[in-house]
Design an enzyme around this catalytic site. Structure first.
Site, PDB file in Angstrom:
ATOM      1  N   HIS A  34      54.256   6.592  -1.421  1.00 15.17           N
ATOM      2  CA  HIS A  34      54.277   6.138  -2.994  1.00 15.17           C
ATOM      3  C   HIS A  34      53.279   7.020  -3.766  1.00 15.17           C
ATOM      4  O   HIS A  34      52.599   7.640  -3.587  1.00 15.17           O
ATOM      5  CB  HIS A  34      54.188   4.323  -3.432  1.00 15.17           C
ATOM      6  CG  HIS A  34      52.668   4.178  -3.084  1.00 15.17           C
ATOM      7  ND1 HIS A  34      51.568   4.277  -1.742  1.00 15.17           N
ATOM      8  CD2 HIS A  34      51.349   4.078  -4.485  1.00 15.17           C
ATOM      9  CE1 HIS A  34      50.585   4.068  -2.036  1.00 15.17           C
ATOM     10  NE2 HIS A  34      50.650   3.601  -3.374  1.00 15.17           N
TER      11      HIS A  34
ATOM     12  N   HIS B 245      51.446   7.127  -5.708  1.00 12.19           N
ATOM     13  CA  HIS B 245      50.028   6.484  -6.312  1.00 12.19           C
ATOM     14  C   HIS B 245      48.884   8.049  -5.735  1.00 12.19           C
ATOM     15  O   HIS B 245      48.756   8.365  -4.945  1.00 12.19           O
ATOM     16  CB  HIS B 245      48.966   5.358  -6.120  1.00 12.19           C
ATOM     17  CG  HIS B 245      49.727   4.582  -6.796  1.00 12.19           C
ATOM     18  ND1 HIS B 245      49.410   3.054  -6.162  1.00 12.19           N
ATOM     19  CD2 HIS B 245      49.647   4.416  -7.975  1.00 12.19           C
ATOM     20  CE1 HIS B 245      49.686   2.849  -7.162  1.00 12.19           C
ATOM     21  NE2 HIS B 245      49.677   3.096  -8.160  1.00 12.19           N
TER      22      HIS B 245
ATOM     23  N   ASP C 179      46.041   8.855  -3.818  1.00 11.06           N
ATOM     24  CA  ASP C 179      45.261   9.396  -3.351  1.00 11.06           C
ATOM     25  C   ASP C 179      46.610   9.199  -1.993  1.00 11.06           C
ATOM     26  O   ASP C 179      45.830   9.008  -1.019  1.00 11.06           O
ATOM     27  CB  ASP C 179      44.257   7.536  -2.876  1.00 11.06           C
ATOM     28  CG  ASP C 179      45.268   6.504  -2.737  1.00 11.06           C
ATOM     29  OD1 ASP C 179      46.024   6.421  -3.515  1.00 11.06           O
ATOM     30  OD2 ASP C 179      44.483   5.426  -2.690  1.00 11.06           O
ATOM     31  N   HIS C 180      47.745   8.686  -2.357  1.00 10.55           N
ATOM     32  CA  HIS C 180      48.619   9.360  -1.182  1.00 10.55           C
ATOM     33  C   HIS C 180      49.046  10.857  -0.937  1.00 10.55           C
ATOM     34  O   HIS C 180      49.693  11.349  -0.037  1.00 10.55           O
ATOM     35  CB  HIS C 180      49.221   8.526  -0.992  1.00 10.55           C
ATOM     36  CG  HIS C 180      48.774   6.892  -1.081  1.00 10.55           C
ATOM     37  ND1 HIS C 180      48.892   6.346   0.590  1.00 10.55           N
ATOM     38  CD2 HIS C 180      48.264   5.871  -1.251  1.00 10.55           C
ATOM     39  CE1 HIS C 180      48.359   4.867   0.411  1.00 10.55           C
ATOM     40  NE2 HIS C 180      47.797   4.918  -0.981  1.00 10.55           N
TER      41      HIS C 180
ATOM     42  N   ASP D 164      49.611  -0.145   1.387  1.00  8.43           N
ATOM     43  CA  ASP D 164      49.942  -0.308  -0.077  1.00  8.43           C
ATOM     44  C   ASP D 164      51.138  -1.370   0.030  1.00  8.43           C
ATOM     45  O   ASP D 164      51.881  -0.937  -0.735  1.00  8.43           O
ATOM     46  CB  ASP D 164      49.756   0.703  -0.767  1.00  8.43           C
ATOM     47  CG  ASP D 164      48.562   1.161  -0.767  1.00  8.43           C
ATOM     48  OD1 ASP D 164      47.712   2.171   0.353  1.00  8.43           O
ATOM     49  OD2 ASP D 164      48.522   1.459  -2.163  1.00  8.43           O
TER      50      ASP D 164
ATOM     51  N   HIS E  17      43.767   2.740   5.534  1.00  6.00           N
ATOM     52  CA  HIS E  17      43.311   2.395   4.248  1.00  6.00           C
ATOM     53  C   HIS E  17      42.498   1.311   4.278  1.00  6.00           C
ATOM     54  O   HIS E  17      42.709   0.497   3.247  1.00  6.00           O
ATOM     55  CB  HIS E  17      44.940   1.861   3.628  1.00  6.00           C
ATOM     56  CG  HIS E  17      44.897   1.917   2.088  1.00  6.00           C
ATOM     57  ND1 HIS E  17      44.461   1.090   1.527  1.00  6.00           N
ATOM     58  CD2 HIS E  17      45.740   3.029   1.364  1.00  6.00           C
ATOM     59  CE1 HIS E  17      45.204   1.862  -0.025  1.00  6.00           C
ATOM     60  NE2 HIS E  17      45.712   3.147   0.403  1.00  6.00           N
TER      61      HIS E  17
END
Length: 307
Positions: free
Chosen positions: A62, A64, A66-67, A210, A268
């Site tokens: 996705h 965001h 941090d990805h 997530d 995570h």
């Protein structure tokens, strides 16, 4: 081994000195598949001496930070080596916009083809002769997908002693039998099923991060040989987890249990937990399903062939 998984990072939200952001690399028969690419992914790859230059496909869960913030660096570095094959990148919208904007604003020099595949719903996104990769929607604050890499069934084991016993000469006829075709030798029909064993199941790797708890997640990753799944919070913080659309380790372990995963590793991790505190979270998960464990950066797994 011809099917390996490397845990590049296990952190959520922000990288820590000994915990890179959530990411995994799968190596299967020379192909490299990267799952998520947060800040510092290059460093994690370098630390494990992995040949990132040959990454064939990248899968983003996705959009965001941090990805995905490790993507621009990977794309730029890939221009420093000779690359003949295109790089395929898969993920939800606005993945294409993000990559194109990064290329334009950073004035990237790219000397190879980048093929972007935008995912909008559950789908088989890669389908080759030997395996397929499926994306399935999760429940997060942004559209988010989990992934499974599933090998297709292999032909059964060829019994050469039986073939010789039945008078089948070594050569093209053996190949036909291995492909499931019956053959004729001296007027006698030799059935493939008499010489070739039952088809053997392929291996399965799954990646979930997530998401809040959904009952159908287990069905998508059912029978995984290795499931990497978010383990963001202890169960006492379930209210916070649900507000932020994340999983507790108890919920993750429940998914792993319902999926009958052979192994399931928590990733995570919230930066609030030290390495010693994560052992407590692992214990919580194991009370639900003994086959879960706490992932650490740099872990490596071999997934052997099934007999």
């Amino acid at each position: 081994m011809d099917f390996e998984v490397y845990v590049l990072g296990t952190g959520g939200m922000q990288p820590l000195p000994r915990r890179f952001l959530n990411s995994a690399l799968v190596r299967r028969k020379g192909e490299l598949f990267l799952f998520d690419a947060g800040e510092g992914t290059q460093v994690a790859l370098k630390k494990l001496s992995l040949h990132w230059k040959k990454i064939n496909k990248i899968f983003i869960s996705h959009m965001h930070a941090d990805h995905v913030t490790g993507l621009p660096g990977l794309l730029m570095l890939s221009s420093q080596v000779d690359r003949d094959e295109p790089l395929h990148i898969y993920g939800p919208s606005p993945l294409e916009e993000y990559i194109e904007a990064s290329r334009r604003i950073l004035d990237m020099y790219i000397n190879y083809e980048i093929v972007i595949h935008t995912i909008s719903q559950n789908a088989t996104i890669v389908d080759s002769d030997e395996y397929c990769i499926k994306a399935f929607e999760l429940d997060h604050r942004k559209q988010c997908f989990g992934y499974t890499l599933i090998e297709k069934e292999r032909n059964g084991e060829f019994n050469k002693d039986k073939a010789i016993e039945l008078g089948v000469p070594m050569g093209p006829l053996w190949g036909k039998l291995q492909r499931g075709e019956d053959v004729c030798v001296d007027g006698k029909v030799i059935k493939s099923s008499d010489i070739v064993g039952e088809k053997r199941k392929g291996r399965k790797f799954s990646f979930i991060t997530d998401t809040t708890y959904t009952e159908d997640a287990a069905s998508h990753v059912f029978g995984s040989d290795l499931l990497l799944i978010e383990g963001m919070f202890e169960h006492a913080l379930i209210k916070d987890a649900h507000e932020k659309k994340h999983l507790t380790v108890v919920e993750s372990a429940t998914i792993a249990k319902d999926a009958e995963a052979k192994k399931a590793g928590f990733m995570h991790h919230s930066p609030r937990y030290s390495e010693s505190e994560l052992k407590r979270l692992e214990k919580e998960g194991k009370e639900v399903y003994p086959n879960v464990f706490m992932c650490k950066d740099g872990m490596h797994f071999d997934i052997p062939l099934k007999s």
